[in-house]
Write an enzyme that holds these catalytic residues in place. Structure first.
Site, short mmCIF file in Angstrom:
data_model
loop_
_atom_site.label_atom_id
_atom_site.label_comp_id
_atom_site.label_asym_id
_atom_site.label_seq_id
_atom_site.Cartn_x
_atom_site.Cartn_y
_atom_site.Cartn_z
N MET A 1 0.82 -1.17 0.00
CA MET A 1 0.00 0.00 0.00
C MET A 1 0.87 1.25 0.00
O MET A 1 1.10 1.85 1.04
CB MET A 1 -0.92 0.03 1.22
CG MET A 1 -1.86 -1.13 1.31
SD MET A 1 -3.01 -1.07 -0.05
CE MET A 1 -4.02 -2.46 0.32
N PRO A 2 1.41 1.65 -1.12
CA PRO A 2 2.27 2.84 -1.16
C PRO A 2 1.50 4.12 -0.86
O PRO A 2 0.38 4.32 -1.34
CB PRO A 2 2.78 2.86 -2.59
CG PRO A 2 2.59 1.47 -3.11
CD PRO A 2 1.39 0.95 -2.40
N HIS A 3 2.12 4.97 -0.08
CA HIS A 3 1.59 6.31 0.20
C HIS A 3 2.69 7.32 -0.06
O HIS A 3 3.81 7.16 0.44
CB HIS A 3 1.11 6.43 1.64
CG HIS A 3 0.71 7.83 1.99
ND1 HIS A 3 -0.46 8.39 1.54
CD2 HIS A 3 1.36 8.79 2.70
CE1 HIS A 3 -0.54 9.64 1.98
NE2 HIS A 3 0.55 9.90 2.68
N SER B 1 -2.11 5.94 -2.34
CA SER B 1 -2.65 7.20 -1.81
C SER B 1 -1.57 8.27 -1.90
O SER B 1 -0.38 7.97 -1.81
CB SER B 1 -3.14 7.04 -0.37
OG SER B 1 -2.09 6.59 0.47
#
Length: 74
Positions: A1-3, A41
């Protein structure tokens, strides 16, 4: 889940630029991390230029050079 968090100054960007930036950054993250688009995100945070050193340089860069994939030209 890269942010991703993009901190910047001195100018704000309009809605169209924000949308385009989000689309382009998302495409890069999807390609490089091999994740679905919905997993990405992105936050865009404007920082006052007078606070840049205290808000960005000291906590995000100094002593964290090992995490930078591109350092600023100083």
């Amino acid at each position: 889940m890269p942010h991703l968090t993009v901190k910047h100054f001195p100018r704000d960007v309009g809605d169209q630029q924000r949308k385009q930036l989000a689309e382009e950054l998302t495409a890069l993250v999807v390609r490089h991390f091999e994740v679905p688009e919905g997993a990405v995100s992105i936050a865009l945070e404007q920082v006052d230029q007078s606070s840049w050193n205290d808000a960005v340089i000291v906590p995000e860069i100094i002593g964290r050079e090992h995490l930078l994939i591109k350092a600023p030209n100083t």
